[in-house]
Design a protein around this motif. Structure first.
Motif, PDB file in Angstrom:
ATOM      1  N   VAL A  12       6.974  -0.461   0.599  1.00 15.84           N
ATOM      2  CA  VAL A  12       5.752  -0.731  -0.171  1.00 15.84           C
ATOM      3  C   VAL A  12       5.718  -2.286  -0.660  1.00 15.84           C
ATOM      4  O   VAL A  12       4.847  -2.916  -0.460  1.00 15.84           O
ATOM      5  CB  VAL A  12       5.691   0.073  -1.654  1.00 15.84           C
ATOM      6  CG1 VAL A  12       4.667  -0.271  -2.558  1.00 15.84           C
ATOM      7  CG2 VAL A  12       5.442   1.572  -1.104  1.00 15.84           C
ATOM      8  N   ALA A  13       6.966  -2.602  -1.277  1.00 10.82           N
ATOM      9  CA  ALA A  13       7.234  -4.108  -1.699  1.00 10.82           C
ATOM     10  C   ALA A  13       6.893  -5.094  -0.681  1.00 10.82           C
ATOM     11  O   ALA A  13       6.309  -6.129  -0.615  1.00 10.82           O
ATOM     12  CB  ALA A  13       8.286  -4.268  -2.518  1.00 10.82           C
ATOM     13  N   ASP A  14       7.674  -4.791   0.713  1.00 15.35           N
ATOM     14  CA  ASP A  14       7.737  -5.737   1.679  1.00 15.35           C
ATOM     15  C   ASP A  14       6.153  -5.870   2.110  1.00 15.35           C
ATOM     16  O   ASP A  14       5.519  -6.868   2.181  1.00 15.35           O
ATOM     17  CB  ASP A  14       8.471  -5.191   2.800  1.00 15.35           C
ATOM     18  CG  ASP A  14       9.863  -5.272   2.462  1.00 15.35           C
ATOM     19  OD1 ASP A  14      10.245  -6.014   1.228  1.00 15.35           O
ATOM     20  OD2 ASP A  14      10.622  -4.573   3.157  1.00 15.35           O
ATOM     21  N   SER A  15       5.365  -4.698   2.436  1.00 13.63           N
ATOM     22  CA  SER A  15       4.226  -4.699   3.047  1.00 13.63           C
ATOM     23  C   SER A  15       3.120  -5.513   2.070  1.00 13.63           C
ATOM     24  O   SER A  15       2.365  -6.169   2.472  1.00 13.63           O
ATOM     25  CB  SER A  15       3.764  -3.438   3.563  1.00 13.63           C
ATOM     26  OG  SER A  15       3.881  -2.468   2.536  1.00 13.63           O
ATOM     27  N   THR A  16       3.252  -4.811   0.879  1.00 17.28           N
ATOM     28  CA  THR A  16       2.204  -5.333  -0.254  1.00 17.28           C
ATOM     29  C   THR A  16       2.328  -6.935  -0.406  1.00 17.28           C
ATOM     30  O   THR A  16       1.427  -7.644  -0.619  1.00 17.28           O
ATOM     31  CB  THR A  16       2.305  -4.559  -1.414  1.00 17.28           C
ATOM     32  OG1 THR A  16       3.491  -4.475  -1.830  1.00 17.28           O
ATOM     33  CG2 THR A  16       1.576  -3.242  -1.248  1.00 17.28           C
ATOM     34  N   GLY A  33       1.755  -7.446   7.390  1.00 18.87           N
ATOM     35  CA  GLY A  33       1.778  -6.486   6.183  1.00 18.87           C
ATOM     36  C   GLY A  33       1.462  -5.065   6.687  1.00 18.87           C
ATOM     37  O   GLY A  33       2.069  -4.310   6.277  1.00 18.87           O
ATOM     38  N   ILE A  34       0.540  -4.761   7.229  1.00 17.03           N
ATOM     39  CA  ILE A  34       0.192  -3.620   7.827  1.00 17.03           C
ATOM     40  C   ILE A  34       1.499  -3.027   8.829  1.00 17.03           C
ATOM     41  O   ILE A  34       1.582  -1.861   8.806  1.00 17.03           O
ATOM     42  CB  ILE A  34      -1.083  -3.619   8.521  1.00 17.03           C
ATOM     43  CG1 ILE A  34      -2.135  -3.877   7.473  1.00 17.03           C
ATOM     44  CG2 ILE A  34      -1.391  -2.212   9.439  1.00 17.03           C
ATOM     45  CD1 ILE A  34      -3.693  -4.267   8.085  1.00 17.03           C
ATOM     46  N   LEU A  35       1.722  -3.883   9.740  1.00 21.16           N
ATOM     47  CA  LEU A  35       2.802  -3.742  10.559  1.00 21.16           C
ATOM     48  C   LEU A  35       4.178  -3.183   9.723  1.00 21.16           C
ATOM     49  O   LEU A  35       4.886  -2.120  10.156  1.00 21.16           O
ATOM     50  CB  LEU A  35       3.258  -4.935  11.478  1.00 21.16           C
ATOM     51  CG  LEU A  35       2.505  -5.152  12.924  1.00 21.16           C
ATOM     52  CD1 LEU A  35       2.998  -6.183  13.408  1.00 21.16           C
ATOM     53  CD2 LEU A  35       2.582  -3.733  13.501  1.00 21.16           C
ATOM     54  N   CYS A  36       4.139  -4.004   8.806  1.00 17.00           N
ATOM     55  CA  CYS A  36       5.391  -3.537   7.703  1.00 17.00           C
ATOM     56  C   CYS A  36       5.336  -2.261   7.193  1.00 17.00           C
ATOM     57  O   CYS A  36       6.298  -1.515   7.101  1.00 17.00           O
ATOM     58  CB  CYS A  36       5.466  -4.717   6.419  1.00 17.00           C
ATOM     59  SG  CYS A  36       6.854  -5.901   6.647  1.00 17.00           S
ATOM     60  N   ALA A  37       4.111  -1.915   6.790  1.00 15.90           N
ATOM     61  CA  ALA A  37       3.874  -0.605   6.181  1.00 15.90           C
ATOM     62  C   ALA A  37       4.077   0.749   7.063  1.00 15.90           C
ATOM     63  O   ALA A  37       4.427   1.731   6.816  1.00 15.90           O
ATOM     64  CB  ALA A  37       2.395  -0.570   5.707  1.00 15.90           C
ATOM     65  N   LEU A  38       3.846   0.204   8.481  1.00 21.07           N
ATOM     66  CA  LEU A  38       4.114   1.271   9.644  1.00 21.07           C
ATOM     67  C   LEU A  38       5.559   1.089  10.032  1.00 21.07           C
ATOM     68  O   LEU A  38       6.134   2.266  10.746  1.00 21.07           O
ATOM     69  CB  LEU A  38       3.164   0.985  10.729  1.00 21.07           C
ATOM     70  CG  LEU A  38       1.684   1.171  10.524  1.00 21.07           C
ATOM     71  CD1 LEU A  38       0.779   0.662  11.641  1.00 21.07           C
ATOM     72  CD2 LEU A  38       1.276   2.386  10.016  1.00 21.07           C
ATOM     73  N   SER A  39       6.539   0.158   9.550  1.00 21.23           N
ATOM     74  CA  SER A  39       7.677   0.228  10.331  1.00 21.23           C
ATOM     75  C   SER A  39       8.637   0.698   9.406  1.00 21.23           C
ATOM     76  O   SER A  39       9.051   0.227   8.259  1.00 21.23           O
ATOM     77  CB  SER A  39       8.112  -1.399  10.273  1.00 21.23           C
ATOM     78  OG  SER A  39       9.480  -1.453  10.755  1.00 21.23           O
ATOM     79  N   THR A  98      15.098  -4.036   8.989  1.00 20.89           N
ATOM     80  CA  THR A  98      15.251  -5.333   9.746  1.00 20.89           C
ATOM     81  C   THR A  98      14.015  -5.981  10.271  1.00 20.89           C
ATOM     82  O   THR A  98      13.735  -7.093  10.098  1.00 20.89           O
ATOM     83  CB  THR A  98      16.289  -5.302  10.957  1.00 20.89           C
ATOM     84  OG1 THR A  98      17.486  -4.518  10.371  1.00 20.89           O
ATOM     85  CG2 THR A  98      16.859  -6.501  11.586  1.00 20.89           C
ATOM     86  N   VAL A  99      13.255  -5.127  10.701  1.00 24.04           N
ATOM     87  CA  VAL A  99      11.955  -5.419  11.369  1.00 24.04           C
ATOM     88  C   VAL A  99      10.992  -5.819  10.367  1.00 24.04           C
ATOM     89  O   VAL A  99      10.103  -7.038  10.356  1.00 24.04           O
ATOM     90  CB  VAL A  99      11.235  -4.147  12.100  1.00 24.04           C
ATOM     91  CG1 VAL A  99       9.808  -4.608  12.512  1.00 24.04           C
ATOM     92  CG2 VAL A  99      11.811  -3.848  13.318  1.00 24.04           C
ATOM     93  N   ARG A 100      11.051  -5.310   9.090  1.00 26.13           N
ATOM     94  CA  ARG A 100      10.188  -5.631   8.075  1.00 26.13           C
ATOM     95  C   ARG A 100      10.716  -6.928   7.674  1.00 26.13           C
ATOM     96  O   ARG A 100       9.826  -7.974   7.388  1.00 26.13           O
ATOM     97  CB  ARG A 100      10.278  -4.685   6.835  1.00 26.13           C
ATOM     98  CG  ARG A 100       9.605  -3.302   7.136  1.00 26.13           C
ATOM     99  CD  ARG A 100       9.302  -2.562   5.822  1.00 26.13           C
ATOM    100  NE  ARG A 100      10.228  -2.422   4.734  1.00 26.13           N
ATOM    101  CZ  ARG A 100      11.333  -1.388   5.210  1.00 26.13           C
ATOM    102  NH1 ARG A 100      10.930  -0.572   6.071  1.00 26.13           N
ATOM    103  NH2 ARG A 100      12.308  -1.325   4.183  1.00 26.13           N
ATOM    104  N   LYS A 101      11.812  -7.183   7.344  1.00 24.86           N
ATOM    105  CA  LYS A 101      12.271  -8.525   6.927  1.00 24.86           C
ATOM    106  C   LYS A 101      12.081  -9.928   7.863  1.00 24.86           C
ATOM    107  O   LYS A 101      11.827 -10.854   7.474  1.00 24.86           O
ATOM    108  CB  LYS A 101      14.050  -8.684   6.615  1.00 24.86           C
ATOM    109  CG  LYS A 101      14.321  -7.619   5.235  1.00 24.86           C
ATOM    110  CD  LYS A 101      13.473  -8.022   4.217  1.00 24.86           C
ATOM    111  CE  LYS A 101      13.550  -6.766   3.239  1.00 24.86           C
ATOM    112  NZ  LYS A 101      12.698  -7.120   1.885  1.00 24.86           N
ATOM    113  N   VAL A 102      12.207  -9.265   9.181  1.00 21.61           N
ATOM    114  CA  VAL A 102      11.958 -10.442  10.141  1.00 21.61           C
ATOM    115  C   VAL A 102      10.351 -10.776   9.941  1.00 21.61           C
ATOM    116  O   VAL A 102      10.145 -11.918  10.044  1.00 21.61           O
ATOM    117  CB  VAL A 102      12.469  -9.722  11.636  1.00 21.61           C
ATOM    118  CG1 VAL A 102      11.693 -10.501  12.605  1.00 21.61           C
ATOM    119  CG2 VAL A 102      13.894  -9.837  11.653  1.00 21.61           C
ATOM    120  N   LEU A 103       9.605  -9.770   9.882  1.00 26.56           N
ATOM    121  CA  LEU A 103       8.182  -9.996   9.798  1.00 26.56           C
ATOM    122  C   LEU A 103       7.795 -10.901   8.524  1.00 26.56           C
ATOM    123  O   LEU A 103       7.183 -11.844   8.491  1.00 26.56           O
ATOM    124  CB  LEU A 103       7.340  -8.653   9.547  1.00 26.56           C
ATOM    125  CG  LEU A 103       7.048  -7.919  10.957  1.00 26.56           C
ATOM    126  CD1 LEU A 103       6.691  -6.730  10.625  1.00 26.56           C
ATOM    127  CD2 LEU A 103       6.018  -8.748  11.881  1.00 26.56           C
TER     128      LEU A 103
END
Lengths: 144, 592
Positions: B106-110, B18-24, B28-33
């Motif tokens: 925001v939605a992805d990471s949280t 989630g933290i990586l998501c917030a930084l990305s 695509t990277v977020r969805k893969v995570l």
């Protein structure tokens, strides 16, 4: 959002801005609400059916709609009759005698009837106008 | 390196993702995570539980660290927590698929942090670790509520308030409990120990106890399409886990559970927003679980764990279906929907699977788990409770199994023509439907689920697929559907405008226990604020008047034109001097 709301009474397709001002919303927000499409009749509506739905239009037939209740009742009678053949080996304390064969049906019917028949009184007691709390109701908007 | 990983709480993987998501910045990277992180966590849970077993505390208690003098056990994968961990991982994966189209950092990471915190909480071995993850779920999930748009802001604040209060009560109770027991370990607590009641109250907020439940119906329907699905999965089930861990067999929970199972049905029957209707059904389903925890037998806890596992799936499925409708049709209001099966037939099929699962129709979802709870309640000789639960079980057919699918897809055609739901939503709903059906199938199907329950031996003794059980459950459902159809028949009134006994859907705001603070509480605060403002104004006026009066008197006495400046006869002056001397002498005499 890809919605077309078709009504034969509609005369013209209002612009997003006009709809927005009529509803007191911003144009951006109005974009996400249902669009009105002019002059579509029932055959035109049927032309926009999902390909899969075309095979199941019989579900929407007036005959099935009117007879649905009797089909369910028939199934209910069948199930109840079957219960006489397969009775509960350990009846519950609330299932004396013949009641054990219909107790679950009675409970199901009673629960449904109580809830539905209480709804009118419940509505008077607990339902108020939509902006009762003075907060804008956002349910219905997709912010994605 | 691998050995070290076996001491780490798998929830931390999702939090890190989630933290990586917030930084990305990359979608695509977020969805893969979002897809990979829950899978990685599930693999870790499997590795740890498979390698060390779930029966011996010497092995399943892991990740011990000492922080500021407190001994923490950050990881416990035993037979109880394992079910929750697996189902949370699966739910995280499904949520990731469902939200694949959503472009929101925001939605992805949280969502990932929230999922990780929930997994972390159910796998924590002590109360302090539980508290940390407990609060993290509150803080991360409120952003999902706020994703519902500007008007969800107030609901989000109320949601946060309830959840922070829940955490504070949990911590306060934990400290009192630890002073008494000498340990923060999260084992059986009960109400008989100091702090036990406070902790249960804190957990009860998250579990949606009566009068503490309104945040569920307030926040869930106001969140975004994807946010609601995520929100509905974790917080309440995490609380059920905490109750099962700490309060199994606490009798008062049986009665709390029955109230929870019954009262939401009446509110759901008058609600127009279908997502709010289903939020009430969540409270109803939680009631069954709380009741099972109250019974506390091995069979009851099996039923609770099974109901949590399948409940997460079928509730998510129903919220996903309603979310797809909202996404495409632009509304989830019963009064505006109807005839959508012509546009969204696949979504309708998934909705029917969810409805059948909730209604415990044979071969679907709750059929193999809800009966366990009822069986345990009857075995515990709580017959009235059992009948009330049966009524609740039948009542749920009205709102979720009959009304939602009927009103949305089969009701009067409102002329809505939309596209079918996006592919990712259909995929998520399809996967969830498969789980709802496969885990309820006779033979190997439900056996897979039962093998993961806290007491598999007790679970194996429960046979859901006896002919009698299938028939009575069908009778219950069919009788409910028959009365539903009967009451919807329009037979009253003049021929031109016939009406039924079934109340028509009408827009409106349903008042619940939140009325106490949204109306009475707020009005009281406004009144107090107005009174304080008045008091302040009066006080200022009084002070001004008093100051002016004193000032005038002082001026009259001490000013150059005042009394003391006037020339006085020597006789008066000598008397005054003598009086001052007398006062001084008296003071010196008595004070010393």
């Amino acid at each position: 959002m890809s919605v077309k709301k078709t009504k034969s009474t509609a005369k013209a397709k209002p612009s997003a801005k006009a709809k927005a001002s009529a509803k007191g919303k911003t144009p951006a927000k109005a974009k996400s609400s249902v669009k009105a499409k002019a002059g579509k009749s029932a055959p035109a509506l049927d032309a926009e059916l999902h390909p899969l739905a075309k095979h199941f239009m019989w579900l929407d037939g007036p005959k099935l709609r009117s007879q649905f209740m009797w089909i369910v009742l028939g199934l209910l009678i069948l199930v109840t009759a079957a219960l006489f053949a397969f009775p509960n080996k350990h009846p519950k304390p609330w299932e004396p005698g013949v009641v054990q064969f219909i107790s679950y049906g009675l409970i199901g019917a009673a629960a449904m009837a109580i809830i539905v028949l209480c709804a009118g009184a419940m509505r008077k007691m607990v339902v108020r106008k939509e902006n009762y709390y003075g907060e804008e109701d956002s349910a219905g908007d997709d912010h994605v | 390196m691998f050995e070290m990983l076996l001491h780490i709480n798998p929830g931390l993987i999702l939090i890190a993702a989630g933290i990586l998501c917030a930084l990305s910045p990359s979608h695509t990277v977020r969805k893969v995570l979002m897809i990979l992180a829950p899978i990685a966590a599930a693999v870790m849970v499997f590795q740890i539980s498979n390698r060390f077993g779930v029966d011996d505390p010497a092995y399943y208690l892991r990740g011990q660290i000492t922080v500021a003098g407190f001994d923490l056990t950050t990881l416990r994968i035993d037979s109880l927590s394992r079910v929750w961990a697996y189902i949370f991982c699966l739910a995280g994966l499904i949520n990731g698929i469902y939200a694949f189209h959503e472009r929101s950092l925001v939605a992805d990471s949280t969502a990932l942090i929230y999922t990780g915190a929930a997994i972390g909480a159910v796998l924590s071995g002590d109360l302090l670790t539980l508290f940390l993850f407990w609060e993290l779920t509150a803080i991360s999930s409120v952003f999902l509520v706020w994703r519902g748009g500007p008007s969800a802001y107030a609901a989000g604040l109320r949601y946060l308030g309830w959840h922070v209060l829940s955490g504070v009560l949990l911590l306060a109770g934990a400290i009192i409990y630890a002073r008494h027991s000498g340990s923060f370990m999260f084992d059986e607590i009960g109400l008989g120990v100091p702090g036990g009641m406070i902790m249960m109250l804190g957990i009860g907020i998250k579990a949606g106890f009566p009068l503490l439940h309104s945040w569920i119906q307030d926040a869930y329907p106001k969140s975004s399409v994807t946010g609601t699905v995520v929100l509905a999965t974790f917080s309440t089930k995490m609380a059920i886990y905490a109750l099962a861990r700490g309060y199994a067999g606490t009798e008062v929970l049986i009665y709390i559970g029955v109230i929870m199972a019954l009262f939401p049905l009446f509110f759901a029957s008058v609600e127009n927003d279908l997502r709010k209707v289903f939020a009430y059904i969540i409270s109803n389903q939680l009631g069954f679980m709380v009741c099972g925890v109250g019974v506390g037998s091995a069979m009851a806890l099996n039923g609770v764990a099974g109901q949590v596992a399948l409940g997460i799936l079928f509730k998510a499925l129903m919220f996903m279906s309603l979310g797809a409708v909202l996404h495409r049709a632009g509304t989830a209001k019963a009064s505006a929907l109807g005839g959508l099966f012509k546009s969204m037939p696949v979504t309708m099929i998934f909705t029917l699977v969810a409805a059948a699962s909730i209604a415990a129709v044979p071969l679907f979802g709750a059929f193999v788990t809800k009966g366990m709870i009822l069986y345990a309640v009857i075995a515990d000789s709580h017959y009235i409770v059992a009948v009330l639960l049966l009524l609740a079980s039948a009542g749920v057919i009205e709102s979720s199994a009959a009304r939602i699918p009927y009103v949305t897809f089969m009701g009067d055609d409102k002329g809505l023509r939309t596209k079918e739901a996006p592919w990712n939503m259909l995929l998520a709903m399809g996967v969830t439907s498969i789980f709802c059906i496969v885990l309820a199938l006779p033979g190997a199907g439900y056996a897979m689920l039962y093998a993961l329950l806290p007491d598999p031996d007790a679970a194996a003794k429960y046979m859901p697929y006896t002919v009698n059980h299938v028939l009575v459950q069908l009778q219950l459902v069919l009788a409910g559907v028959f009365v539903f159809a009967l009451l919807r028949r329009k037979v009253f009134g003049p021929a031109a405008a016939k009406r039924s006994l079934y109340p028509e859907a009408r827009p409106g705001e349903t008042l619940d226990s939140d009325w106490l603070y949204r109306r009475i509480g707020l009005d009281t605060l406004k009144w107090l604020n107005a009174m304080m403002a008045r008091l302040e104004a009066y006080t200022q006026r009084f002070m001004r008047w008093l100051g002016g009066r004193i000032g005038r008197r002082m001026f009259a006495v001490f000013s150059p034109a005042g009394t003391f400046s006037e020339s006085a006869p020597s006789g008066i002056a000598s008397v005054l001097t003598a009086a001052i001397l007398a006062i001084a002498l008296l003071l010196v005499y008595f004070v010393r």
